[in-house]
Design a protein around this motif. Structure first.
Motif, PDB file in Angstrom:
ATOM      1  N   VAL A  56     -26.429  27.506  26.516  1.00 59.69           N
ATOM      2  CA  VAL A  56     -27.770  27.270  27.046  1.00 59.69           C
ATOM      3  C   VAL A  56     -28.316  28.545  27.692  1.00 59.69           C
ATOM      4  N   ALA A  57     -27.494  29.253  28.440  1.00 56.76           N
ATOM      5  CA  ALA A  57     -27.935  30.505  29.059  1.00 56.76           C
ATOM      6  C   ALA A  57     -28.335  31.523  27.994  1.00 56.76           C
ATOM      7  N   GLN A  58     -27.603  31.539  26.889  1.00 60.10           N
ATOM      8  CA  GLN A  58     -27.951  32.446  25.794  1.00 60.10           C
ATOM      9  C   GLN A  58     -29.288  32.046  25.167  1.00 60.10           C
ATOM     10  N   ALA A  59     -29.529  30.746  25.031  1.00 58.50           N
ATOM     11  CA  ALA A  59     -30.808  30.275  24.480  1.00 58.50           C
ATOM     12  C   ALA A  59     -31.972  30.647  25.403  1.00 58.50           C
ATOM     13  N   ILE A  60     -31.759  30.557  26.705  1.00 54.51           N
ATOM     14  CA  ILE A  60     -32.806  30.941  27.657  1.00 54.51           C
ATOM     15  C   ILE A  60     -33.085  32.438  27.542  1.00 54.51           C
ATOM     16  N   SER A  61     -32.036  33.237  27.446  1.00 58.04           N
ATOM     17  CA  SER A  61     -32.217  34.684  27.304  1.00 58.04           C
ATOM     18  C   SER A  61     -33.000  35.013  26.039  1.00 58.04           C
ATOM     19  N   ALA A  62     -32.687  34.323  24.954  1.00 58.81           N
ATOM     20  CA  ALA A  62     -33.417  34.544  23.695  1.00 58.81           C
ATOM     21  C   ALA A  62     -34.889  34.169  23.845  1.00 58.81           C
ATOM     22  N   ALA A  63     -35.166  33.070  24.549  1.00 61.77           N
ATOM     23  CA  ALA A  63     -36.554  32.662  24.777  1.00 61.77           C
ATOM     24  C   ALA A  63     -37.291  33.702  25.611  1.00 61.77           C
ATOM     25  N   LEU A  64     -36.628  34.240  26.630  1.00 61.18           N
ATOM     26  CA  LEU A  64     -37.255  35.272  27.454  1.00 61.18           C
ATOM     27  C   LEU A  64     -37.543  36.524  26.628  1.00 61.18           C
ATOM     28  N   GLU A  65     -36.620  36.880  25.742  1.00 64.01           N
ATOM     29  CA  GLU A  65     -36.828  38.049  24.899  1.00 64.01           C
ATOM     30  C   GLU A  65     -38.008  37.858  23.954  1.00 64.01           C
ATOM     31  N   ARG A  66     -38.281  36.614  23.554  1.00 65.80           N
ATOM     32  CA  ARG A  66     -39.444  36.319  22.711  1.00 65.80           C
ATOM     33  C   ARG A  66     -40.735  36.287  23.514  1.00 65.80           C
ATOM     34  N   GLY A  67     -40.627  36.399  24.839  1.00 61.68           N
ATOM     35  CA  GLY A  67     -41.814  36.400  25.679  1.00 61.68           C
ATOM     36  C   GLY A  67     -42.167  35.039  26.251  1.00 61.68           C
ATOM     37  N   GLU A  68     -41.302  34.063  26.079  1.00 60.93           N
ATOM     38  CA  GLU A  68     -41.560  32.722  26.618  1.00 60.93           C
ATOM     39  C   GLU A  68     -41.429  32.752  28.132  1.00 60.93           C
ATOM     40  N   ARG A  69     -42.262  31.997  28.801  1.00 59.29           N
ATOM     41  CA  ARG A  69     -42.182  31.787  30.244  1.00 59.29           C
ATOM     42  C   ARG A  69     -42.695  30.389  30.519  1.00 59.29           C
ATOM     43  N   GLY A  70     -42.686  29.971  31.745  1.00 64.19           N
ATOM     44  CA  GLY A  70     -43.293  28.703  32.123  1.00 64.19           C
ATOM     45  C   GLY A  70     -42.468  27.485  31.773  1.00 64.19           C
ATOM     46  N   ALA A  71     -43.151  26.505  31.179  1.00 65.10           N
ATOM     47  CA  ALA A  71     -42.559  25.184  30.973  1.00 65.10           C
ATOM     48  C   ALA A  71     -41.308  25.222  30.105  1.00 65.10           C
ATOM     49  N   LEU A  72     -41.304  26.021  29.052  1.00 67.43           N
ATOM     50  CA  LEU A  72     -40.137  26.074  28.172  1.00 67.43           C
ATOM     51  C   LEU A  72     -38.910  26.589  28.914  1.00 67.43           C
ATOM     52  N   VAL A  73     -39.071  27.680  29.618  1.00 67.37           N
ATOM     53  CA  VAL A  73     -37.942  28.257  30.364  1.00 67.37           C
ATOM     54  C   VAL A  73     -37.506  27.306  31.474  1.00 67.37           C
ATOM     55  N   ASN A  74     -38.452  26.678  32.164  1.00 63.51           N
ATOM     56  CA  ASN A  74     -38.096  25.727  33.219  1.00 63.51           C
ATOM     57  C   ASN A  74     -37.327  24.541  32.653  1.00 63.51           C
ATOM     58  N   ALA A  75     -37.725  24.056  31.482  1.00 62.29           N
ATOM     59  CA  ALA A  75     -37.006  22.942  30.861  1.00 62.29           C
ATOM     60  C   ALA A  75     -35.582  23.346  30.495  1.00 62.29           C
ATOM     61  N   TRP A  76     -35.429  24.543  29.936  1.00 62.67           N
ATOM     62  CA  TRP A  76     -34.088  25.025  29.591  1.00 62.67           C
ATOM     63  C   TRP A  76     -33.236  25.219  30.842  1.00 62.67           C
ATOM     64  N   LEU A  77     -33.850  25.656  31.940  1.00 61.28           N
ATOM     65  CA  LEU A  77     -33.091  25.791  33.187  1.00 61.28           C
ATOM     66  C   LEU A  77     -32.607  24.427  33.682  1.00 61.28           C
ATOM     67  N   GLY A  78     -33.391  23.375  33.458  1.00 56.72           N
ATOM     68  CA  GLY A  78     -32.938  22.019  33.782  1.00 56.72           C
ATOM     69  C   GLY A  78     -31.752  21.605  32.922  1.00 56.72           C
ATOM     70  N   VAL A  79     -31.801  21.959  31.646  1.00 54.25           N
ATOM     71  CA  VAL A  79     -30.668  21.678  30.755  1.00 54.25           C
ATOM     72  C   VAL A  79     -29.441  22.470  31.199  1.00 54.25           C
ATOM     73  N   LEU A  80     -29.656  23.717  31.608  1.00 60.57           N
ATOM     74  CA  LEU A  80     -28.548  24.546  32.097  1.00 60.57           C
ATOM     75  C   LEU A  80     -27.908  23.920  33.332  1.00 60.57           C
ATOM     76  N   ARG A  81     -28.731  23.414  34.234  1.00 59.34           N
ATOM     77  CA  ARG A  81     -28.183  22.772  35.439  1.00 59.34           C
ATOM     78  C   ARG A  81     -27.347  21.554  35.052  1.00 59.34           C
ATOM     79  N   ASP A  82     -27.839  20.745  34.119  1.00 58.86           N
ATOM     80  CA  ASP A  82     -27.064  19.597  33.651  1.00 58.86           C
ATOM     81  C   ASP A  82     -25.739  20.030  33.030  1.00 58.86           C
TER      82      ASP A  82
END
Length: 97
Positions: A56-82
């Motif tokens: 999950v952390a790797q998926a978040i890093s990939a999303a950040l590299e694509r320029g994603e921010r906001g709701a998508l990253v926050n949702a992935w951080l919730g998945v990471l916490r789970d």
């Protein structure tokens, strides 16, 4: 930044606290700081044996590299916490058996 001692002797409770803290302030962190936090979380999760959290952390890093921010990253951080919550890997293994 995570102290080296946390990575050397993994503490699952500290990992949960760190993920929770990063998720709470992710919107205010600059890209480089968020990426550094994710790298430290990924290393700690690997040391703790939380392999789903590593993915999950790797998926978040990939999303950040694509320029994603906001709701998508926050949702992935919730998945990471789970993924790092105590008992999750054990529950998954029990379901697979």
């Amino acid at each position: 930044m995570m102290p080296a001692s946390v990575i050397e002797s993994p503490d699952p409770a500290a990992l949960v606290e760190r993920v929770t803290r990063v998720a709470a302030c992710a919107g205010n962190l600059p890209f480089s700081a968020l990426e550094a936090e994710l790298a430290a979380i990924r290393a700690a999760a690997l040391a703790c044996g939380h392999f789903p959290a590593v993915s999950v952390a790797q998926a978040i890093s990939a999303a950040l590299e694509r320029g994603e921010r906001g709701a998508l990253v926050n949702a992935w951080l919730g998945v990471l916490r789970d993924a790092v919550l105590p008992g999750r890997p054990v529950q998954r293994m029990r379901l697979a058996s």
